[in-house]
Design a protein around this motif. Structure first.
Motif, PDB file in Angstrom:
ATOM      1  N   MET D  40       0.786   4.298 -11.687  1.00 39.18           N
ATOM      2  CA  MET D  40      -0.395   5.286 -11.700  1.00 39.18           C
ATOM      3  C   MET D  40      -1.347   5.304 -12.928  1.00 39.18           C
ATOM      4  O   MET D  40      -2.333   5.241 -13.014  1.00 39.18           O
ATOM      5  N   ASP D  41      -0.193   5.040 -14.279  1.00 41.60           N
ATOM      6  CA  ASP D  41      -0.890   4.904 -15.453  1.00 41.60           C
ATOM      7  C   ASP D  41      -1.983   3.466 -15.429  1.00 41.60           C
ATOM      8  O   ASP D  41      -2.995   3.783 -16.198  1.00 41.60           O
ATOM      9  N   ALA D  44      -5.171   4.578 -13.982  1.00 42.78           N
ATOM     10  CA  ALA D  44      -5.832   5.638 -14.882  1.00 42.78           C
ATOM     11  C   ALA D  44      -6.673   4.675 -15.899  1.00 42.78           C
ATOM     12  O   ALA D  44      -7.875   4.774 -16.013  1.00 42.78           O
ATOM     13  N   LYS D  51      -5.144  10.435 -16.134  1.00 39.94           N
ATOM     14  CA  LYS D  51      -4.234  10.598 -15.128  1.00 39.94           C
ATOM     15  C   LYS D  51      -4.564  11.983 -14.204  1.00 39.94           C
ATOM     16  O   LYS D  51      -4.311  12.131 -13.144  1.00 39.94           O
ATOM     17  N   TYR D  55      -4.582  12.897 -10.317  1.00 42.59           N
ATOM     18  CA  TYR D  55      -3.522  13.700  -9.453  1.00 42.59           C
ATOM     19  C   TYR D  55      -4.098  15.020  -9.268  1.00 42.59           C
ATOM     20  O   TYR D  55      -3.616  15.877  -8.189  1.00 42.59           O
TER      21      TYR D  55
END
Lengths: 203, 203, 203, 203
Positions: D40-41, D44, D51, D55
């Motif tokens: 996920m990082d 981003a 992030k 989300y």
DNA sequence: TAATAACCGAGACGGTACGTCTCGTCTTAGG
DNA sequence: CCTAAGACGAGACGTACCGTCTCGGTTATTA
């Protein structure tokens, strides 16, 4: 410890309470269980903090220990009573007080070992624990020379090491007593051993 | 170190080459990588020996380190030149020589840390590195008193700590130079600072 | 899993009870909590084993999961009833039984994902779960051709995939029922779809 | 994905460029490093997005993966050539094309694993990848029955699984080739295996 | 125009599993 | 009983990633 050079805070800033909680937990644990049984996980748990919060601030266990101990450094006030011996004794008693504190006394030997492999920790420790008092003593000795109590040609570094050495020697190695008697003993020795002989002869 | 109390050797006797190989490997490794990165498995590998052979001889890592370092202790010969200062300087130079050796210098800080939690290691170290020289110095100082070079009421422990402290202080903490100048400096200081004042006045 | 090629056992041999304890704990945990909540630390605790004992045997969690599941492989007995359809159905029912077992069914999807990035796991799984049954089916189909029940020029790989595919398709993707009806359905389809047309025409 | 039920947009509206940047970065990364190393990082960073922006749109990594993959779904056009076999082959070739695409092929196995523990992801995937084509095939088969090419009593679900299963079987498990030969093979098998026997007999 | 509300990037946060490491012990086969 | 080799249990280490939260700030709609 990592310190940002820029004041510009981008993103969520570090939580100062987290900073404090970590150091407080660290100090408590070191005092309670000793350096050898000091665990990062315990710090995290005690501080109610994630391990990542610790490792974000300190790259390693040694670094945390260093920072924790550095936080124990106390202020040194350079007395100037007009009496060289008294000034020396005052500073030495300050040092005696510091290493009479069980936490600092317990922590110091471990730090000595860590200093060898962590130059920056070594610097921190030296600056936190030595430089201040050493500078103060140097100032007092210099005044003593000016005042004619001490020889102008004394080996300043040697004098400082003779004042500080025995204390650490007892703390780290012999286990001998660290008290006012020691403080006065080395002060007197330096006063006599580095006395201004010119003045004496003149007298 | 474990030493059998009985001389009766039952079963296969310990191989003396194994003894030596372990200590040699241990010393090499300590010198090469430092105490912190010193591993029992590495000792076994380097010595081409099983770990059990090591643990049969030494109960723990610290004990092996202690024994390894103790093996570095050199003989101390108490000179008696008739000159108190010269005798002190001779002994101090012996100490300077010891801690000028890179291995011993590198090992000492780690030992200091280990001493705190291993009383028997502490005893080994103290006996191996301190007691001998301290006793020798005490003897020399006592002769100095008898000879009238030093004050009869000097604080013997303080005098010994003043002689030994600065050396360790530089070795462990300040990083200052450890050389003959230091040896002579502390010797002279003790000679002057603890001089027999009665004699002086008489003169 | 790592298997020594040489029979020469030097040093302490792996403890077979440890082997079994690890696999047993692993299987139990997978069954109890599912692959997703399956933790290496839990395996170690349940098996009363150190984590190192696990990682000495399996390089990673995926590898342990693979081995655990591979241990579930059951024997395949190639029936030869003389009836091609019956033989196929028997083998397909064996497969149905395997994937009706909740553990195997629950584990399979995770394995599929792991297979992509772990070629050797993929091989293990394929050999453990597919090759045997596939070979058996191939044998049955070959006998069916010889017997004149199936076309001599049938695409064997396609036939095998048509037999096996729908089962996995339902297991992994559609969630459709896996039962004897399915087994018979695909068997019949293959019998009809790959029937020996020459024979039919002759008839 | 979270979608507001009310059309009333209060506050700052979502930035459509952010929507696109996230999906684009996600797709790129999945293609480049695979699902397993998809972070996920990284999304981003690649999307130059916080992030929180991710989300805010997707509740979890799996959901983002699902949405990313769902965006790959291509339109299905149900041909009606009048020839049942041709219609089936056309649809099957469409599926072959989809899973010949390296990205979709690489992503599918991971999705299978994720589907087990994320029912809504499972639904997304099934609807995005299966339902459409399955419905189309069902329609074609139904027309085939009406036309008399296929048996009226065929097990529709089985037929659909026989058409789709082998493709996924090869994709996920055997690694066998996915191509037009496969498409035609299963189409022919279904045509023959589910042929209208009444019609045949009549003929 | 001001207030409000949701958005934005950056990054710290708690939590938790991972796989590695080392210690000191134990277990083989063999001398 | 010794030896070498190496497996064993225990448990800390430092890393990685997740999903959440917090900061200062932006961009629209509503009052």
């Amino acid at each position: 410890m990592i310190t940002s050079s820029t004041t510009t805070t981008i993103g969520r800033p570090r939580d100062a309470r987290t900073d404090r909680a970590i150091l407080a937990a660290s100090l408590e644990l070191i005092a309670e269980v000793g350096i050898h049984d000091f665990r990062m996980d315990d710090v995290a748990e005690r501080a109610r903090v994630g391990k990542s919060a610790i490792y974000r601030r300190y790259r390693s266990k040694d670094e945390l220990v260093g920072a924790t101990v550095a936080a124990l450094v106390s202020e040194i006030d350079v007395a100037d009573t007009g009496d060289t011996r008294e000034d020396i004794v005052a500073l030495m008693n300050g040092a005696v007080d510091v290493y009479t504190d069980p936490i600092r006394a317990a922590v110091m030997p471990s730090l000595v070992g860590a200093m060898q492999r962590r130059p920056e920790l070594a610097r921190t420790i030296r600056e936190g624990f030595l430089t201040g008092r050493r500078d103060a003593l140097r100032e007092v000795l210099t005044r003593g020379i000016a005042r004619g109590d001490l020889a102008a040609d004394l080996d300043m570094e040697l004098a400082l090491d003779v004042l500080g050495g025995p204390l650490f020697y007892r703390l780290l190695i012999t286990g001998g007593p660290i008290n006012r008697e020691l403080a006065e003993g080395v002060a007197d020795l330096v006063m006599r051993g580095f006395a201004d002989t010119m003045k004496e002869k003149a007298a």
